[in-house]
Design a protein around this motif. Structure first.
Motif, short mmCIF file in Angstrom:
data_model
loop_
_atom_site.label_atom_id
_atom_site.label_comp_id
_atom_site.label_asym_id
_atom_site.label_seq_id
_atom_site.Cartn_x
_atom_site.Cartn_y
_atom_site.Cartn_z
N ALA A 155 61.60 -38.32 45.77
CA ALA A 155 61.44 -39.66 46.33
C ALA A 155 62.80 -40.34 46.52
N TRP A 156 63.68 -40.19 45.55
CA TRP A 156 64.99 -40.83 45.66
C TRP A 156 65.82 -40.20 46.77
N ILE A 157 65.79 -38.87 46.87
CA ILE A 157 66.55 -38.21 47.92
C ILE A 157 65.96 -38.53 49.29
N LEU A 183 68.67 -28.62 44.39
CA LEU A 183 68.86 -27.80 45.59
C LEU A 183 67.60 -27.80 46.45
N ALA A 184 66.44 -27.73 45.80
CA ALA A 184 65.19 -27.74 46.57
C ALA A 184 65.00 -29.07 47.29
N ALA A 185 65.27 -30.17 46.60
CA ALA A 185 65.08 -31.48 47.22
C ALA A 185 66.06 -31.71 48.36
N GLY A 191 72.88 -30.70 54.01
CA GLY A 191 73.64 -29.45 53.94
C GLY A 191 75.07 -29.76 53.50
N SER A 192 75.96 -28.77 53.68
CA SER A 192 77.37 -28.93 53.31
C SER A 192 77.50 -29.40 51.86
N LEU A 193 76.74 -28.75 50.96
CA LEU A 193 76.72 -29.16 49.57
C LEU A 193 78.02 -28.76 48.85
#
Length: 255
Positions: A155-157, A183-185, A191-193
């Protein structure tokens, strides 16, 4: 208005360059907020939102480092929001304080001027303790600040993704053993983590991860060398004091 001053402490952050009032009991700002600020890249003119800001520690620490950002502090608890508002004023930092549930819908955010695709940078320290392994505090505010539900992170993401512009950046801190959840969220729309593990002591597993993600980013994920807070004798490592006192930033802020 802050009515019961005896229940409030004033504490120094960033080597005394930031002084924050906070409740004597319940959730109290500490290293996590300052590390989050030190990991967040921003520049003057950016619109920056601190989701779940509490007393404003992370957002105000960032604003102290990067003057000229347009800062919004979003907090669900009216008392904490009032403290955040007072802290901004006491430190001569211009910031808007918004009383709002991070999980609210787009219409609620837009009503506070946080419409879709309107923000350059989001930083957040969501509640992250697993309720299956952590007994919740009887203090409701502390419980809300620390304990996650199954949907908290998603929810936050989602809220961050909605308000960020294309190529806007999200920086968050989470418990290290929940990196798979992060990573799933983030796989939906980010991207570009860049991932920075944080270790409390040398030779021990990481206790936190700091993650920077770009909305619509396509660069490969980078796993950075871990940050060691203390050495084998529990003495703070060289350089950590500089970070906590605002004289240095973390690699995520140098992307």
């Amino acid at each position: 208005m802050i009515e019961v001053l005896t229940d409030i402490t004033e504490d120094a952050f960033l080597g005394g360059r930031l002084r924050l009032m906070q409740k004597r009991s319940g959730h109290r700002a500490g290293h996590d907020a300052i590390l989050l600020a030190a990991a967040t890249e921003a520049r003057a003119g950016n619109r920056v939102v601190d989701l779940g800001a509490g007393i404003g520690a992370a957002g105000l620490a960032l604003a102290r480092r990067v003057p000229g950002i347009g800062l919004s502090l979003v907090e669900i608890d009216p008392e904490l929001a009032e403290l955040a508002r007072a802290n901004a004023a006491a430190n001569a930092i211009v910031a808007e304080t918004v009383v709002l549930d991070v999980t609210a819908d787009a219409q609620a955010f837009a009503a506070h001027g946080l419409g879709p695709d309107s923000v350059d940078v989001v930083l957040m320290n969501p509640p992250f303790n697993d309720p299956a392994r952590h007994r919740g505090s009887p203090d409701q505010a502390r419980h809300t600040a620390h304990v996650a539900t199954d949907e908290t992170l998603n929810a936050w993401i989602h809220a961050a993704r909605r308000i960020l512009r294309s190529n806007g950046a999200l920086t968050l801190i989470w418990r290290a053993d929940g990196i798979g959840e992060v990573l799933a969220a983030l796989s939906r729309g980010f991207g570009s983590l860049a991932i920075l593990p944080v270790h409390g002591e040398a030779g021990r597993p990481a206790i936190r991860v700091l993650v920077r993600a770009v909305k619509g980013g396509r660069a490969p994920t980078r796993l950075l060398p871990g940050l060691m807070l203390n050495d084998e004798t529990s003495v703070p490592k060289n350089g950590v004091k500089d970070i906590l006192e605002g004289r240095a930033v973390l690699p995520l802020a140098e992307s």
